[in-house]
Design an enzyme around this catalytic site. Sequence first.
Site, PDB file in Angstrom:
ATOM      1  N   SER A 121     -14.434  -8.638   9.363  1.00 31.58           N
ATOM      2  CA  SER A 121     -13.824  -8.285  10.648  1.00 31.58           C
ATOM      3  C   SER A 121     -14.742  -7.436  11.511  1.00 31.58           C
ATOM      4  O   SER A 121     -14.396  -7.141  12.662  1.00 31.58           O
ATOM      5  CB  SER A 121     -12.517  -7.510  10.414  1.00 31.58           C
ATOM      6  OG  SER A 121     -11.628  -8.240   9.603  1.00 31.58           O
TER       7      SER A 121
ATOM      8  N   GLY B  73      -8.074 -17.758  -7.219  1.00 31.26           N
ATOM      9  CA  GLY B  73      -8.556 -16.503  -6.672  1.00 31.26           C
ATOM     10  C   GLY B  73      -9.377 -16.744  -5.427  1.00 31.26           C
ATOM     11  O   GLY B  73     -10.195 -17.673  -5.383  1.00 31.26           O
TER      12      GLY B  73
ATOM     13  N   THR C 147     -11.139 -14.495  -1.756  1.00 33.16           N
ATOM     14  CA  THR C 147     -11.459 -13.176  -1.224  1.00 33.16           C
ATOM     15  C   THR C 147     -10.802 -12.974   0.122  1.00 33.16           C
ATOM     16  O   THR C 147     -10.376 -13.928   0.783  1.00 33.16           O
ATOM     17  CB  THR C 147     -12.978 -12.972  -1.105  1.00 33.16           C
ATOM     18  OG1 THR C 147     -13.239 -11.566  -1.047  1.00 33.16           O
ATOM     19  CG2 THR C 147     -13.549 -13.654   0.137  1.00 33.16           C
TER      20      THR C 147
ATOM     21  N   ARG D 108     -15.774  -2.764  -3.655  1.00 33.33           N
ATOM     22  CA  ARG D 108     -14.631  -1.859  -3.697  1.00 33.33           C
ATOM     23  C   ARG D 108     -13.517  -2.426  -4.567  1.00 33.33           C
ATOM     24  O   ARG D 108     -12.818  -1.674  -5.254  1.00 33.33           O
ATOM     25  CB  ARG D 108     -14.129  -1.540  -2.289  1.00 33.33           C
ATOM     26  CG  ARG D 108     -13.153  -0.376  -2.268  1.00 33.33           C
ATOM     27  CD  ARG D 108     -13.043   0.283  -0.899  1.00 33.33           C
ATOM     28  NE  ARG D 108     -12.313  -0.489   0.077  1.00 33.33           N
ATOM     29  CZ  ARG D 108     -12.847  -1.049   1.161  1.00 33.33           C
ATOM     30  NH1 ARG D 108     -14.155  -0.956   1.386  1.00 33.33           N
ATOM     31  NH2 ARG D 108     -12.105  -1.716   2.020  1.00 33.33           N
TER      32      ARG D 108
ATOM     33  N   ASP E 288      -6.503  -4.113  -5.412  1.00 33.85           N
ATOM     34  CA  ASP E 288      -6.244  -2.754  -4.926  1.00 33.85           C
ATOM     35  C   ASP E 288      -4.938  -2.184  -5.482  1.00 33.85           C
ATOM     36  O   ASP E 288      -4.803  -0.970  -5.669  1.00 33.85           O
ATOM     37  CB  ASP E 288      -6.147  -2.721  -3.402  1.00 33.85           C
ATOM     38  CG  ASP E 288      -7.185  -3.544  -2.674  1.00 33.85           C
ATOM     39  OD1 ASP E 288      -7.525  -4.642  -3.164  1.00 33.85           O
ATOM     40  OD2 ASP E 288      -7.627  -3.126  -1.596  1.00 33.85           O
TER      41      ASP E 288
ATOM     42  N   SER F 193     -14.318  -3.376   6.592  1.00 31.62           N
ATOM     43  CA  SER F 193     -14.103  -4.823   6.519  1.00 31.62           C
ATOM     44  C   SER F 193     -15.287  -5.541   7.157  1.00 31.62           C
ATOM     45  O   SER F 193     -15.402  -5.604   8.379  1.00 31.62           O
ATOM     46  CB  SER F 193     -12.803  -5.198   7.231  1.00 31.62           C
ATOM     47  OG  SER F 193     -12.620  -6.597   7.245  1.00 31.62           O
TER      48      SER F 193
ATOM     49  N   TRP G 297     -11.787  -0.581  -7.671  1.00 28.64           N
ATOM     50  CA  TRP G 297     -10.340  -0.401  -7.878  1.00 28.64           C
ATOM     51  C   TRP G 297      -9.985  -0.729  -9.326  1.00 28.64           C
ATOM     52  O   TRP G 297      -9.110  -0.102  -9.931  1.00 28.64           O
ATOM     53  CB  TRP G 297      -9.525  -1.275  -6.943  1.00 28.64           C
ATOM     54  CG  TRP G 297      -9.546  -0.933  -5.488  1.00 28.64           C
ATOM     55  CD1 TRP G 297      -9.700  -1.817  -4.441  1.00 28.64           C
ATOM     56  CD2 TRP G 297      -9.362   0.353  -4.865  1.00 28.64           C
ATOM     57  NE1 TRP G 297      -9.640  -1.157  -3.229  1.00 28.64           N
ATOM     58  CE2 TRP G 297      -9.429   0.174  -3.462  1.00 28.64           C
ATOM     59  CE3 TRP G 297      -9.150   1.638  -5.364  1.00 28.64           C
ATOM     60  CZ2 TRP G 297      -9.295   1.229  -2.554  1.00 28.64           C
ATOM     61  CZ3 TRP G 297      -9.023   2.694  -4.462  1.00 28.64           C
ATOM     62  CH2 TRP G 297      -9.094   2.488  -3.087  1.00 28.64           C
TER      63      TRP G 297
ATOM     64  N   ASP H 126       0.796  -1.228   0.000  1.00 24.89           N
ATOM     65  CA  ASP H 126       0.000   0.000   0.000  1.00 24.89           C
ATOM     66  C   ASP H 126       0.828   1.278   0.000  1.00 24.89           C
ATOM     67  O   ASP H 126       0.354   2.329   0.425  1.00 24.89           O
ATOM     68  CB  ASP H 126      -0.955   0.004   1.198  1.00 24.89           C
ATOM     69  CG  ASP H 126      -2.112  -0.957   1.007  1.00 24.89           C
ATOM     70  OD1 ASP H 126      -2.664  -0.995  -0.108  1.00 24.89           O
ATOM     71  OD2 ASP H 126      -2.465  -1.669   1.968  1.00 24.89           O
TER      72      ASP H 126
END
Length: 396
Positions: free
Chosen positions: A366, A231, A233, A245, A173, A363, A249, A113
Amino acid sequence: MIKKVTIEKIKSPERFLEVPLLTKEEVGQAIDKVIRQLELNLDYFKEDFPTPATFDNVYPIMDNTEWTNGFWTGELWLAYEYSQQDAFKNIAHKNVLSFLDRVNKRVELDHHDLGFLYTPSCMAEYKINGDGEAREATLKAADKLIERYQEKGGFIQAWGDLGKKEHYRLIIDCLLNIQLLFFAYQETGDQKYYDIAESHFYASANNVIRDDASSFHTFYFDPETGQPFKGVTRQGYSDDSCWARGQSWGVYGIPLTYRHLKDESCFDLFKGVTNYFLNRLPKDHVSYWDLIFNDGSDQSRDSSATAIAVCGIHEMLKHLPEVDADKDIYKHAMHAMLRSLIEHYANDQFTPGGTSLLHGVYSWHSGKGVDEGNIWGDYYYLEALIRFYKDWNLYW
Protein backbone atom coordinates in the site's frame (compact mmCIF):
# COMPACT_ATOMS: atom_id res chain seq x y z
CA MET A 1 -1.76 -31.69 18.27
CA ILE A 2 0.75 -29.53 16.44
CA LYS A 3 2.21 -30.81 13.21
CA LYS A 4 5.93 -31.44 12.87
CA VAL A 5 7.86 -28.67 11.13
CA THR A 6 11.43 -28.47 9.91
CA ILE A 7 13.80 -27.13 12.53
CA GLU A 8 16.74 -25.63 10.68
CA LYS A 9 20.11 -25.68 12.38
CA ILE A 10 21.08 -22.13 13.34
CA LYS A 11 23.65 -21.07 10.78
CA SER A 12 26.92 -19.46 11.88
CA PRO A 13 25.92 -19.11 15.53
CA GLU A 14 29.18 -17.27 16.19
CA ARG A 15 27.65 -14.17 14.53
CA PHE A 16 25.46 -13.92 17.63
CA LEU A 17 27.83 -15.41 20.20
CA GLU A 18 30.57 -12.89 19.39
CA VAL A 19 28.35 -9.86 20.13
CA PRO A 20 28.76 -8.60 23.72
CA LEU A 21 25.70 -9.04 25.90
CA LEU A 22 23.93 -5.82 26.79
CA THR A 23 24.59 -4.43 30.25
CA LYS A 24 21.84 -3.07 32.48
CA GLU A 25 23.46 0.36 32.15
CA GLU A 26 23.25 0.23 28.35
CA VAL A 27 19.62 -0.84 28.48
CA GLY A 28 18.79 1.86 31.01
CA GLN A 29 20.35 4.53 28.81
CA ALA A 30 18.27 3.32 25.87
CA ILE A 31 15.09 3.44 27.97
CA ASP A 32 15.94 6.97 29.10
CA LYS A 33 16.04 8.05 25.45
CA VAL A 34 12.59 6.57 24.85
CA ILE A 35 11.25 8.28 27.98
CA ARG A 36 12.60 11.62 26.73
CA GLN A 37 10.74 11.12 23.44
CA LEU A 38 7.55 10.06 25.20
CA GLU A 39 7.63 13.13 27.43
CA LEU A 40 7.55 15.26 24.28
CA ASN A 41 4.80 13.10 22.81
CA LEU A 42 2.61 13.40 25.90
CA ASP A 43 2.29 17.12 25.31
CA TYR A 44 1.93 16.59 21.55
CA PHE A 45 -0.90 14.02 21.60
CA LYS A 46 -2.51 15.00 24.92
CA GLU A 47 -5.60 12.70 25.07
CA ASP A 48 -5.49 11.80 21.37
CA PHE A 49 -3.52 9.07 19.62
CA PRO A 50 -0.79 8.64 17.00
CA THR A 51 -1.52 7.24 13.56
CA PRO A 52 -0.21 3.71 12.87
CA ALA A 53 2.92 4.98 11.11
CA THR A 54 4.88 8.21 10.85
CA PHE A 55 5.31 10.64 7.99
CA ASP A 56 8.93 11.81 7.92
CA ASN A 57 9.31 10.10 11.29
CA VAL A 58 6.58 12.17 12.99
CA TYR A 59 3.12 10.81 13.85
CA PRO A 60 0.04 12.78 12.84
CA ILE A 61 -2.66 13.00 15.53
CA MET A 62 -5.87 10.96 15.33
CA ASP A 63 -8.91 9.85 17.34
CA ASN A 64 -9.28 6.42 18.93
CA THR A 65 -10.45 4.56 15.82
CA GLU A 66 -7.46 2.57 14.49
CA TRP A 67 -6.39 -1.01 15.26
CA THR A 68 -3.06 0.28 16.58
CA ASN A 69 -4.09 2.75 19.29
CA GLY A 70 -3.50 0.32 22.16
CA PHE A 71 0.24 0.33 21.51
CA TRP A 72 0.48 4.03 22.34
CA THR A 73 -1.27 3.48 25.66
CA GLY A 74 0.95 0.46 26.27
CA GLU A 75 4.01 2.65 25.82
CA LEU A 76 2.63 5.02 28.44
CA TRP A 77 2.13 2.19 30.93
CA LEU A 78 5.66 0.91 30.33
CA ALA A 79 7.00 4.43 30.77
CA TYR A 80 5.02 4.83 33.99
CA GLU A 81 6.26 1.53 35.40
CA TYR A 82 9.86 2.55 34.69
CA SER A 83 9.75 6.23 35.66
CA GLN A 84 6.85 6.37 38.15
CA GLN A 85 5.87 9.70 36.56
CA ASP A 86 2.17 10.35 37.18
CA ALA A 87 1.93 12.24 33.88
CA PHE A 88 2.22 8.93 32.01
CA LYS A 89 -0.28 7.18 34.28
CA ASN A 90 -2.85 9.96 34.07
CA ILE A 91 -2.98 10.09 30.27
CA ALA A 92 -2.85 6.29 30.03
CA HIS A 93 -5.90 6.02 32.30
CA LYS A 94 -7.76 8.62 30.24
CA ASN A 95 -6.93 6.47 27.21
CA VAL A 96 -8.40 3.45 29.00
CA LEU A 97 -11.66 5.33 29.55
CA SER A 98 -11.64 6.10 25.82
CA PHE A 99 -11.23 2.38 25.10
CA LEU A 100 -14.14 1.56 27.41
CA ASP A 101 -16.29 4.08 25.57
CA ARG A 102 -15.12 2.64 22.25
CA VAL A 103 -16.12 -0.93 23.08
CA ASN A 104 -19.43 0.22 24.55
CA LYS A 105 -20.20 2.06 21.31
CA ARG A 106 -18.51 -0.61 19.12
CA VAL A 107 -16.48 1.95 17.21
CA GLU A 108 -14.40 0.33 14.44
CA LEU A 109 -14.14 -3.05 16.17
CA ASP A 110 -15.33 -5.44 13.46
CA HIS A 111 -11.96 -7.17 13.14
CA HIS A 112 -9.66 -9.51 15.06
CA ASP A 113 -7.36 -6.84 16.50
CA LEU A 114 -9.19 -6.49 19.81
CA GLY A 115 -6.14 -7.91 21.57
CA PHE A 116 -3.78 -5.33 20.13
CA LEU A 117 -6.23 -2.65 21.21
CA TYR A 118 -7.17 -3.81 24.69
CA THR A 119 -4.23 -5.85 26.01
CA PRO A 120 -1.45 -3.22 26.26
CA SER A 121 -3.96 -0.55 27.29
CA CYS A 122 -6.76 -1.89 29.49
CA MET A 123 -5.47 -5.31 30.53
CA ALA A 124 -2.19 -3.59 31.33
CA GLU A 125 -3.81 -1.11 33.71
CA TYR A 126 -5.77 -3.86 35.43
CA LYS A 127 -2.57 -5.83 35.98
CA ILE A 128 -0.76 -2.74 37.27
CA ASN A 129 -3.34 -1.31 39.65
CA GLY A 130 -6.50 -3.45 39.56
CA ASP A 131 -8.64 -0.74 37.96
CA GLY A 132 -12.24 -1.92 37.58
CA GLU A 133 -13.03 0.06 34.44
CA ALA A 134 -9.92 -1.35 32.77
CA ARG A 135 -11.09 -4.88 33.62
CA GLU A 136 -14.59 -4.13 32.33
CA ALA A 137 -13.24 -2.84 29.02
CA THR A 138 -10.96 -5.86 28.62
CA LEU A 139 -13.73 -8.40 29.21
CA LYS A 140 -16.10 -6.58 26.86
CA ALA A 141 -13.37 -6.63 24.21
CA ALA A 142 -12.99 -10.39 24.70
CA ASP A 143 -16.73 -10.81 24.17
CA LYS A 144 -16.49 -8.77 20.98
CA LEU A 145 -13.57 -10.86 19.74
CA ILE A 146 -15.32 -14.22 20.14
CA GLU A 147 -18.14 -13.00 17.90
CA ARG A 148 -15.69 -13.62 15.04
CA TYR A 149 -15.13 -17.28 15.89
CA GLN A 150 -15.98 -19.69 13.07
CA GLU A 151 -16.97 -23.20 14.15
CA LYS A 152 -16.19 -24.56 10.68
CA GLY A 153 -12.42 -24.45 10.74
CA GLY A 154 -12.20 -23.52 14.41
CA PHE A 155 -10.65 -20.07 14.01
CA ILE A 156 -11.24 -16.36 14.55
CA GLN A 157 -11.98 -14.68 11.23
CA ALA A 158 -9.62 -11.76 10.70
CA TRP A 159 -11.59 -9.22 8.70
CA GLY A 160 -14.68 -8.67 6.61
CA ASP A 161 -18.25 -9.92 6.67
CA LEU A 162 -18.52 -13.00 8.84
CA GLY A 163 -18.85 -16.27 6.95
CA LYS A 164 -18.27 -14.82 3.48
CA LYS A 165 -16.02 -16.99 1.32
CA GLU A 166 -13.75 -14.11 0.31
CA HIS A 167 -13.10 -13.27 3.98
CA TYR A 168 -13.06 -16.76 5.52
CA ARG A 169 -9.49 -16.69 6.81
CA LEU A 170 -7.26 -16.27 9.82
CA ILE A 171 -3.99 -14.36 10.01
CA ILE A 172 -0.84 -15.07 11.97
CA ASP A 173 -1.05 -11.74 13.84
CA CYS A 174 -4.01 -13.10 15.82
CA LEU A 175 -1.72 -15.30 17.91
CA LEU A 176 -1.21 -12.15 19.97
CA ASN A 177 -4.90 -11.25 20.03
CA ILE A 178 -6.06 -14.54 21.54
CA GLN A 179 -4.16 -13.71 24.73
CA LEU A 180 -7.17 -11.51 25.51
CA LEU A 181 -9.31 -14.66 25.65
CA PHE A 182 -7.00 -16.50 28.02
CA PHE A 183 -7.24 -13.49 30.32
CA ALA A 184 -11.05 -13.55 30.12
CA TYR A 185 -11.02 -17.26 31.02
CA GLN A 186 -8.78 -16.63 34.02
CA GLU A 187 -10.98 -13.77 35.24
CA THR A 188 -14.40 -15.36 34.70
CA GLY A 189 -13.82 -19.11 34.69
CA ASP A 190 -15.94 -19.33 31.53
CA GLN A 191 -14.51 -22.21 29.49
CA LYS A 192 -15.66 -20.81 26.15
CA TYR A 193 -12.86 -18.23 26.11
CA TYR A 194 -10.17 -20.84 26.65
CA ASP A 195 -11.68 -23.24 24.13
CA ILE A 196 -11.87 -20.62 21.37
CA ALA A 197 -8.31 -19.43 22.00
CA GLU A 198 -7.03 -23.01 22.03
CA SER A 199 -8.89 -23.91 18.84
CA HIS A 200 -7.62 -20.83 17.03
CA PHE A 201 -4.05 -21.52 18.10
CA TYR A 202 -4.06 -25.06 16.74
CA ALA A 203 -5.79 -23.98 13.52
CA SER A 204 -3.04 -21.41 13.08
CA ALA A 205 -0.14 -23.66 14.06
CA ASN A 206 -1.20 -26.39 11.65
CA ASN A 207 -2.03 -24.19 8.67
CA VAL A 208 -0.54 -20.69 8.62
CA ILE A 209 2.86 -22.15 9.58
CA ARG A 210 4.31 -24.00 6.59
CA ASP A 211 6.06 -27.36 6.87
CA ASP A 212 9.45 -25.61 6.55
CA ALA A 213 8.50 -23.41 9.56
CA SER A 214 8.11 -20.26 7.48
CA SER A 215 4.68 -18.66 7.56
CA PHE A 216 1.90 -17.44 5.36
CA HIS A 217 0.44 -14.13 6.41
CA THR A 218 -3.14 -15.35 6.01
CA PHE A 219 -4.83 -18.72 5.52
CA TYR A 220 -8.24 -19.43 3.99
CA PHE A 221 -10.67 -22.18 4.96
CA ASP A 222 -13.67 -23.53 3.07
CA PRO A 223 -16.75 -21.94 4.69
CA GLU A 224 -18.92 -24.94 3.76
CA THR A 225 -16.72 -27.69 5.17
CA GLY A 226 -14.21 -25.89 7.38
CA GLN A 227 -11.38 -27.66 5.56
CA PRO A 228 -8.06 -25.83 5.06
CA PHE A 229 -7.95 -24.19 1.64
CA LYS A 230 -4.89 -22.07 0.88
CA GLY A 231 -2.38 -19.61 2.28
CA VAL A 232 -1.97 -16.17 0.73
CA THR A 233 -0.27 -12.94 1.70
CA ARG A 234 -1.62 -9.49 2.32
CA GLN A 235 1.44 -7.75 3.70
CA GLY A 236 4.26 -10.02 2.53
CA TYR A 237 6.07 -9.78 -0.80
CA SER A 238 4.28 -12.76 -2.33
CA ASP A 239 2.09 -15.71 -1.40
CA ASP A 240 5.11 -18.00 -1.11
CA SER A 241 7.49 -15.57 0.60
CA CYS A 242 7.73 -15.03 4.36
CA TRP A 243 6.63 -11.65 5.69
CA ALA A 244 9.07 -10.76 8.47
CA ARG A 245 6.55 -9.29 10.88
CA GLY A 246 4.26 -12.26 10.40
CA GLN A 247 7.09 -14.62 11.27
CA SER A 248 7.85 -12.56 14.37
CA TRP A 249 4.19 -12.71 15.44
CA GLY A 250 4.78 -16.45 15.45
CA VAL A 251 8.00 -16.14 17.44
CA TYR A 252 6.12 -14.21 20.14
CA GLY A 253 2.64 -15.73 19.91
CA ILE A 254 3.82 -19.30 20.45
CA PRO A 255 5.46 -18.77 23.88
CA LEU A 256 2.60 -16.54 25.03
CA THR A 257 0.14 -19.31 24.22
CA TYR A 258 2.35 -22.05 25.67
CA ARG A 259 1.94 -20.42 29.11
CA HIS A 260 -1.72 -21.45 29.03
CA LEU A 261 -1.78 -24.68 27.02
CA LYS A 262 1.42 -26.22 28.46
CA ASP A 263 1.66 -28.24 25.23
CA GLU A 264 5.34 -29.08 24.88
CA SER A 265 4.99 -29.54 21.13
CA CYS A 266 5.04 -25.72 21.16
CA PHE A 267 8.79 -25.97 21.78
CA ASP A 268 9.58 -27.53 18.40
CA LEU A 269 7.17 -25.17 16.66
CA PHE A 270 8.89 -22.21 18.31
CA LYS A 271 12.33 -23.52 17.41
CA GLY A 272 11.34 -24.04 13.80
CA VAL A 273 9.80 -20.58 13.41
CA THR A 274 12.57 -18.81 15.34
CA ASN A 275 15.48 -20.56 13.65
CA TYR A 276 13.96 -19.74 10.27
CA PHE A 277 13.82 -16.07 11.30
CA LEU A 278 17.36 -15.98 12.71
CA ASN A 279 18.84 -17.70 9.65
CA ARG A 280 17.52 -14.94 7.40
CA LEU A 281 18.75 -11.95 9.34
CA PRO A 282 21.27 -9.68 7.59
CA LYS A 283 24.68 -8.86 9.02
CA ASP A 284 23.36 -6.21 11.40
CA HIS A 285 20.74 -8.60 12.88
CA VAL A 286 17.71 -6.46 11.93
CA SER A 287 15.32 -8.07 9.46
CA TYR A 288 14.23 -6.78 6.10
CA TRP A 289 10.47 -6.39 5.74
CA ASP A 290 10.20 -9.79 4.03
CA LEU A 291 12.60 -12.61 4.82
CA ILE A 292 13.29 -13.31 1.15
CA PHE A 293 15.39 -10.13 1.19
CA ASN A 294 18.86 -9.80 2.66
CA ASP A 295 22.00 -7.68 2.42
CA GLY A 296 22.30 -6.02 -0.99
CA SER A 297 18.61 -6.30 -1.84
CA ASP A 298 17.96 -2.52 -1.73
CA GLN A 299 14.78 -3.13 0.26
CA SER A 300 13.56 -1.59 3.52
CA ARG A 301 14.13 -3.11 6.93
CA ASP A 302 11.28 -3.68 9.33
CA SER A 303 12.75 -2.88 12.72
CA SER A 304 9.39 -3.63 14.34
CA ALA A 305 9.61 -7.28 13.31
CA THR A 306 12.95 -7.60 15.06
CA ALA A 307 11.66 -5.91 18.23
CA ILE A 308 8.73 -8.34 18.35
CA ALA A 309 11.05 -11.31 17.85
CA VAL A 310 13.28 -10.15 20.72
CA CYS A 311 10.26 -10.15 23.03
CA GLY A 312 9.24 -13.61 21.84
CA ILE A 313 12.65 -15.17 22.36
CA HIS A 314 12.93 -13.55 25.78
CA GLU A 315 9.56 -15.02 26.75
CA MET A 316 10.30 -18.56 25.52
CA LEU A 317 13.64 -18.66 27.31
CA LYS A 318 11.58 -18.83 30.53
CA HIS A 319 10.05 -22.12 29.37
CA LEU A 320 12.51 -24.00 27.13
CA PRO A 321 14.16 -26.96 28.86
CA GLU A 322 17.60 -26.18 30.26
CA VAL A 323 19.05 -28.97 28.13
CA ASP A 324 17.91 -27.33 24.88
CA ALA A 325 21.01 -27.11 22.68
CA ASP A 326 20.06 -23.73 21.22
CA LYS A 327 19.17 -21.95 24.44
CA ASP A 328 22.46 -20.06 24.77
CA ILE A 329 22.37 -19.09 21.10
CA TYR A 330 18.85 -17.71 21.53
CA LYS A 331 20.03 -15.62 24.48
CA HIS A 332 22.90 -14.16 22.49
CA ALA A 333 20.74 -13.67 19.40
CA MET A 334 18.15 -11.58 21.23
CA HIS A 335 20.92 -9.48 22.77
CA ALA A 336 22.53 -8.99 19.35
CA MET A 337 19.22 -7.94 17.78
CA LEU A 338 18.34 -5.53 20.57
CA ARG A 339 21.86 -4.09 20.60
CA SER A 340 21.58 -3.35 16.89
CA LEU A 341 18.20 -1.66 17.40
CA ILE A 342 19.68 0.47 20.21
CA GLU A 343 22.82 1.44 18.34
CA HIS A 344 21.54 1.86 14.78
CA TYR A 345 17.73 2.17 14.73
CA ALA A 346 16.81 4.23 17.80
CA ASN A 347 15.75 7.79 17.01
CA ASP A 348 17.77 10.48 18.79
CA GLN A 349 16.21 13.56 17.18
CA PHE A 350 13.61 14.09 19.94
CA THR A 351 10.96 15.85 17.88
CA PRO A 352 7.42 16.33 19.27
CA GLY A 353 5.35 13.48 17.84
CA GLY A 354 8.47 11.59 16.85
CA THR A 355 9.02 7.86 16.71
CA SER A 356 11.35 5.99 19.05
CA LEU A 357 12.36 3.35 16.50
CA LEU A 358 13.33 4.17 12.91
CA HIS A 359 13.20 2.11 9.72
CA GLY A 360 9.98 0.15 10.04
CA VAL A 361 7.47 -0.88 7.37
CA TYR A 362 3.70 -0.73 7.83
CA SER A 363 2.39 -1.89 4.45
CA TRP A 364 4.76 -2.19 1.51
CA HIS A 365 2.04 -3.04 -1.02
CA SER A 366 0.00 0.00 0.00
CA GLY A 367 3.02 2.28 0.18
CA LYS A 368 2.15 3.12 3.78
CA GLY A 369 4.82 3.67 6.40
CA VAL A 370 7.72 2.35 4.32
CA ASP A 371 11.03 3.19 6.03
CA GLU A 372 9.12 5.02 8.75
CA GLY A 373 8.41 4.60 12.43
CA ASN A 374 5.33 2.66 13.49
CA ILE A 375 3.61 2.62 16.83
CA TRP A 376 3.83 -1.15 17.44
CA GLY A 377 7.55 -0.98 16.69
CA ASP A 378 7.91 1.75 19.31
CA TYR A 379 5.88 -0.30 21.79
CA TYR A 380 7.71 -3.62 21.33
CA TYR A 381 11.08 -1.87 21.35
CA LEU A 382 10.28 -0.39 24.75
CA GLU A 383 8.80 -3.69 25.97
CA ALA A 384 12.00 -5.48 24.94
CA LEU A 385 14.10 -2.92 26.80
CA ILE A 386 11.95 -3.20 29.93
CA ARG A 387 12.17 -7.01 29.74
CA PHE A 388 15.96 -6.77 29.72
CA TYR A 389 16.05 -4.15 32.48
CA LYS A 390 13.81 -5.62 35.18
CA ASP A 391 11.65 -8.56 36.21
CA TRP A 392 8.55 -7.36 34.41
CA ASN A 393 4.97 -8.59 34.82
CA LEU A 394 4.01 -8.73 31.18
CA TYR A 395 0.74 -7.28 29.93
CA TRP A 396 -0.03 -10.07 27.44
